[in-house]
Design a protein around this motif. Structure first.
Motif, PDB file in Angstrom:
ATOM      1  N   GLN A 154      43.258  -6.671 -37.729  1.00 48.78           N
ATOM      2  CA  GLN A 154      41.968  -6.609 -37.038  1.00 48.78           C
ATOM      3  C   GLN A 154      41.493  -7.987 -36.575  1.00 48.78           C
ATOM      4  O   GLN A 154      40.523  -8.087 -35.825  1.00 48.78           O
ATOM      5  CB  GLN A 154      40.912  -5.985 -37.949  1.00 48.78           C
ATOM      6  CG  GLN A 154      40.626  -6.784 -39.212  1.00 48.78           C
ATOM      7  CD  GLN A 154      39.659  -6.094 -40.141  1.00 48.78           C
ATOM      8  OE1 GLN A 154      38.491  -5.856 -39.797  1.00 48.78           O
ATOM      9  NE2 GLN A 154      40.125  -5.753 -41.346  1.00 48.78           N
ATOM     10  N   PHE A 155      42.181  -9.040 -37.029  1.00 53.19           N
ATOM     11  CA  PHE A 155      41.767 -10.398 -36.684  1.00 53.19           C
ATOM     12  C   PHE A 155      42.745 -10.989 -35.672  1.00 53.19           C
ATOM     13  O   PHE A 155      43.857 -11.384 -36.039  1.00 53.19           O
ATOM     14  CB  PHE A 155      41.707 -11.263 -37.937  1.00 53.19           C
ATOM     15  CG  PHE A 155      40.843 -10.692 -39.030  1.00 53.19           C
ATOM     16  CD1 PHE A 155      39.477 -10.545 -38.830  1.00 53.19           C
ATOM     17  CD2 PHE A 155      41.392 -10.282 -40.238  1.00 53.19           C
ATOM     18  CE1 PHE A 155      38.667  -9.996 -39.822  1.00 53.19           C
ATOM     19  CE2 PHE A 155      40.604  -9.748 -41.234  1.00 53.19           C
ATOM     20  CZ  PHE A 155      39.230  -9.605 -41.022  1.00 53.19           C
ATOM     21  N   PRO A 156      42.356 -11.066 -34.394  1.00 53.89           N
ATOM     22  CA  PRO A 156      43.280 -11.501 -33.340  1.00 53.89           C
ATOM     23  C   PRO A 156      43.700 -12.964 -33.427  1.00 53.89           C
ATOM     24  O   PRO A 156      44.663 -13.373 -32.778  1.00 53.89           O
ATOM     25  CB  PRO A 156      42.492 -11.234 -32.053  1.00 53.89           C
ATOM     26  CG  PRO A 156      41.059 -11.231 -32.463  1.00 53.89           C
ATOM     27  CD  PRO A 156      41.036 -10.681 -33.851  1.00 53.89           C
ATOM     28  N   ASN A 157      42.992 -13.750 -34.227  1.00 53.95           N
ATOM     29  CA  ASN A 157      43.333 -15.164 -34.368  1.00 53.95           C
ATOM     30  C   ASN A 157      44.396 -15.409 -35.441  1.00 53.95           C
ATOM     31  O   ASN A 157      44.735 -16.561 -35.728  1.00 53.95           O
ATOM     32  CB  ASN A 157      42.090 -15.994 -34.676  1.00 53.95           C
ATOM     33  CG  ASN A 157      41.399 -15.546 -35.959  1.00 53.95           C
ATOM     34  OD1 ASN A 157      41.430 -14.364 -36.308  1.00 53.95           O
ATOM     35  ND2 ASN A 157      40.777 -16.468 -36.661  1.00 53.95           N
ATOM     36  N   LEU A 158      44.930 -14.338 -36.022  1.00 55.67           N
ATOM     37  CA  LEU A 158      45.956 -14.473 -37.044  1.00 55.67           C
ATOM     38  C   LEU A 158      47.314 -14.028 -36.519  1.00 55.67           C
ATOM     39  O   LEU A 158      47.428 -13.000 -35.846  1.00 55.67           O
ATOM     40  CB  LEU A 158      45.615 -13.629 -38.278  1.00 55.67           C
ATOM     41  CG  LEU A 158      44.374 -14.003 -39.089  1.00 55.67           C
ATOM     42  CD1 LEU A 158      44.251 -13.063 -40.281  1.00 55.67           C
ATOM     43  CD2 LEU A 158      44.429 -15.455 -39.550  1.00 55.67           C
ATOM     44  N   THR A 159      48.335 -14.794 -36.838  1.00 53.49           N
ATOM     45  CA  THR A 159      49.723 -14.359 -36.690  1.00 53.49           C
ATOM     46  C   THR A 159      50.186 -14.047 -38.108  1.00 53.49           C
ATOM     47  O   THR A 159      50.112 -14.912 -38.987  1.00 53.49           O
ATOM     48  CB  THR A 159      50.605 -15.470 -36.087  1.00 53.49           C
ATOM     49  OG1 THR A 159      50.142 -15.756 -34.772  1.00 53.49           O
ATOM     50  CG2 THR A 159      52.062 -15.043 -36.032  1.00 53.49           C
ATOM     51  N   GLN A 160      50.646 -12.826 -38.348  1.00 53.57           N
ATOM     52  CA  GLN A 160      50.926 -12.447 -39.728  1.00 53.57           C
ATOM     53  C   GLN A 160      51.963 -11.337 -39.807  1.00 53.57           C
ATOM     54  O   GLN A 160      52.221 -10.631 -38.835  1.00 53.57           O
ATOM     55  CB  GLN A 160      49.631 -11.998 -40.425  1.00 53.57           C
ATOM     56  CG  GLN A 160      48.819 -10.935 -39.690  1.00 53.57           C
ATOM     57  CD  GLN A 160      49.258  -9.499 -39.962  1.00 53.57           C
ATOM     58  OE1 GLN A 160      50.021  -9.235 -40.875  1.00 53.57           O
ATOM     59  NE2 GLN A 160      48.762  -8.552 -39.158  1.00 53.57           N
ATOM     60  N   GLY A 161      52.531 -11.201 -40.977  1.00 55.06           N
ATOM     61  CA  GLY A 161      53.458 -10.110 -41.217  1.00 55.06           C
ATOM     62  C   GLY A 161      54.466 -10.424 -42.303  1.00 55.06           C
ATOM     63  O   GLY A 161      54.510 -11.530 -42.862  1.00 55.06           O
ATOM     64  N   PHE A 162      55.281  -9.419 -42.602  1.00 58.05           N
ATOM     65  CA  PHE A 162      56.334  -9.522 -43.602  1.00 58.05           C
ATOM     66  C   PHE A 162      57.662  -9.211 -42.924  1.00 58.05           C
ATOM     67  O   PHE A 162      57.775  -8.230 -42.200  1.00 58.05           O
ATOM     68  CB  PHE A 162      56.080  -8.549 -44.753  1.00 58.05           C
ATOM     69  CG  PHE A 162      54.730  -8.726 -45.407  1.00 58.05           C
ATOM     70  CD1 PHE A 162      54.536  -9.691 -46.383  1.00 58.05           C
ATOM     71  CD2 PHE A 162      53.641  -7.944 -45.017  1.00 58.05           C
ATOM     72  CE1 PHE A 162      53.289  -9.866 -46.966  1.00 58.05           C
ATOM     73  CE2 PHE A 162      52.403  -8.111 -45.591  1.00 58.05           C
ATOM     74  CZ  PHE A 162      52.221  -9.073 -46.569  1.00 58.05           C
ATOM     75  N   THR A 163      58.656 -10.054 -43.162  1.00 56.81           N
ATOM     76  CA  THR A 163      59.949  -9.835 -42.531  1.00 56.81           C
ATOM     77  C   THR A 163      60.761  -8.813 -43.342  1.00 56.81           C
ATOM     78  O   THR A 163      60.361  -8.383 -44.426  1.00 56.81           O
ATOM     79  CB  THR A 163      60.749 -11.150 -42.410  1.00 56.81           C
ATOM     80  OG1 THR A 163      61.014 -11.665 -43.722  1.00 56.81           O
ATOM     81  CG2 THR A 163      59.970 -12.181 -41.599  1.00 56.81           C
ATOM     82  N   THR A 164      61.926  -8.460 -42.811  1.00 57.35           N
ATOM     83  CA  THR A 164      62.834  -7.529 -43.474  1.00 57.35           C
ATOM     84  C   THR A 164      64.244  -8.111 -43.425  1.00 57.35           C
ATOM     85  O   THR A 164      64.459  -9.198 -42.881  1.00 57.35           O
ATOM     86  CB  THR A 164      62.825  -6.157 -42.787  1.00 57.35           C
ATOM     87  OG1 THR A 164      63.393  -6.302 -41.475  1.00 57.35           O
ATOM     88  CG2 THR A 164      61.403  -5.604 -42.659  1.00 57.35           C
ATOM     89  N   LYS A 165      65.201  -7.365 -43.935  1.00 59.17           N
ATOM     90  CA  LYS A 165      66.596  -7.807 -43.851  1.00 59.17           C
ATOM     91  C   LYS A 165      67.049  -7.954 -42.397  1.00 59.17           C
ATOM     92  O   LYS A 165      67.969  -8.719 -42.103  1.00 59.17           O
ATOM     93  CB  LYS A 165      67.510  -6.816 -44.576  1.00 59.17           C
ATOM     94  CG  LYS A 165      67.658  -7.081 -46.057  1.00 59.17           C
ATOM     95  CD  LYS A 165      68.705  -6.162 -46.659  1.00 59.17           C
ATOM     96  CE  LYS A 165      68.985  -6.553 -48.110  1.00 59.17           C
ATOM     97  NZ  LYS A 165      69.970  -5.638 -48.750  1.00 59.17           N
ATOM     98  N   ASP A 166      66.383  -7.231 -41.515  1.00 60.07           N
ATOM     99  CA  ASP A 166      66.712  -7.307 -40.093  1.00 60.07           C
ATOM    100  C   ASP A 166      66.519  -8.717 -39.548  1.00 60.07           C
ATOM    101  O   ASP A 166      67.174  -9.122 -38.589  1.00 60.07           O
ATOM    102  CB  ASP A 166      65.834  -6.307 -39.318  1.00 60.07           C
ATOM    103  CG  ASP A 166      66.254  -6.170 -37.872  1.00 60.07           C
ATOM    104  OD1 ASP A 166      67.466  -6.037 -37.627  1.00 60.07           O
ATOM    105  OD2 ASP A 166      65.378  -6.204 -36.987  1.00 60.07           O
ATOM    106  N   ASN A 167      65.622  -9.481 -40.180  1.00 60.68           N
ATOM    107  CA  ASN A 167      65.367 -10.861 -39.765  1.00 60.68           C
ATOM    108  C   ASN A 167      66.323 -11.849 -40.424  1.00 60.68           C
ATOM    109  O   ASN A 167      66.318 -13.026 -40.082  1.00 60.68           O
ATOM    110  CB  ASN A 167      63.930 -11.256 -40.108  1.00 60.68           C
ATOM    111  CG  ASN A 167      62.902 -10.307 -39.512  1.00 60.68           C
ATOM    112  OD1 ASN A 167      62.392  -9.434 -40.229  1.00 60.68           O
ATOM    113  ND2 ASN A 167      62.625 -10.419 -38.232  1.00 60.68           N
TER     114      ASN A 167
END
Length: 241
Positions: free
Chosen positions: A11-24
């Protein structure tokens, strides 16, 4: 390449965020992987999430509770020895690497401060959550009511079998509420501990998000030390812009 984004932080457009997976691919240098391959994985991730690789700050994680404040001089080539990173600097991605431990992403929406935290059994037993939230308050004058926390994929109670010595340690710390006994075996629920610590230290229930994904149950998607032994690491990543 697949990135699992936090619905709470989305919901916060000023954030780049996330969790990677084995695909990365594996993004850790300490697991006997080819260094050139690891750097290639980092370059692909930086391109995917649109940040400069040199500006990324990650950690030499030691299962303790030290929180380091990230400055503009910190960079990809000088990882900090700690288990939590916090900053109010923009365009500096913070990374926590895991393969069963819980990756936590923190954001103070008012002060615009972010943090990433590595919380396994040792970190949760030692209350790294409190240490991190104390840094928000003491170093950035945060009101904890304004802090949002997303906890990514990690090993769940279904797969986290521990010995009686862990149960006794948990009991001595009044954390045995998070251990269940099934057929003469003990199983640890790290999320129960983290949830209680977050709420006890002032984070609102509605500002907390837990992933339902168990790394040990989902080894096609995530690295899991418990399930695989020698393995890579995926990450939680957070950047303020």
């Amino acid at each position: 390449m697949k990135i699992i984004q936090s619905n709470l932080l989305n919901q916060f457009p000023n954030l780049t965020q996330g969790f990677t997976t084995k695909d990365n691919g594996n993004i850790a240098f300490h697991v006997n992987d080819n260094k050139i391959k690891v750097i290639q994985n980092h370059k692909k991730l930086a391109k995917l999430l649109s940040y400069k690789l040199d500006s990324l700050v990650h950690m030499k994680q030691v299962h303790k509770t030290e929180v380091k404040i990230v400055k503009t001089r910190d960079n990809f080539y000088t990882p900090l020895t700690c288990d939590a990173l916090i900053t109010d600097k923009k365009n500096i991605p913070l990374m926590v690497m895991v393969a069963d431990c819980a990756p936590l992403l923190f954001y103070d929406v008012k002060k615009e401060v972010i943090a990433v935290v590595h919380a396994g059994r040792a970190g949760s037993f030692k209350n790294i959550v409190k240490a991190t939230l104390d840094s928000f308050k003491d170093d950035f004058d945060s009101n904890i009511d304004d802090v949002y926390v997303s906890i990514g994929p990690s090993i769940k109670e279904c797969c986290y079998k521990v010995g009686s010595e862990v149960y006794e340690q948990a009991k001595s710390l009044e954390l045995n509420f998070a251990i269940s006994k099934k057929e003469n075996s003990y199983f640890l629920n790290i999320f129960q501990i983290l949830h209680k610590q977050l709420v006890q230290n002032g984070v609102k229930e509605e500002n907390i998000e837990f992933s339902s994904l168990c790394t040990s149950c989902n080894t096609k998607e995530f690295f899991s030390y418990r399930a695989e032994g020698q393995t890579g690491r995926f990450c939680g990543l957070l950047m303020l812009s």
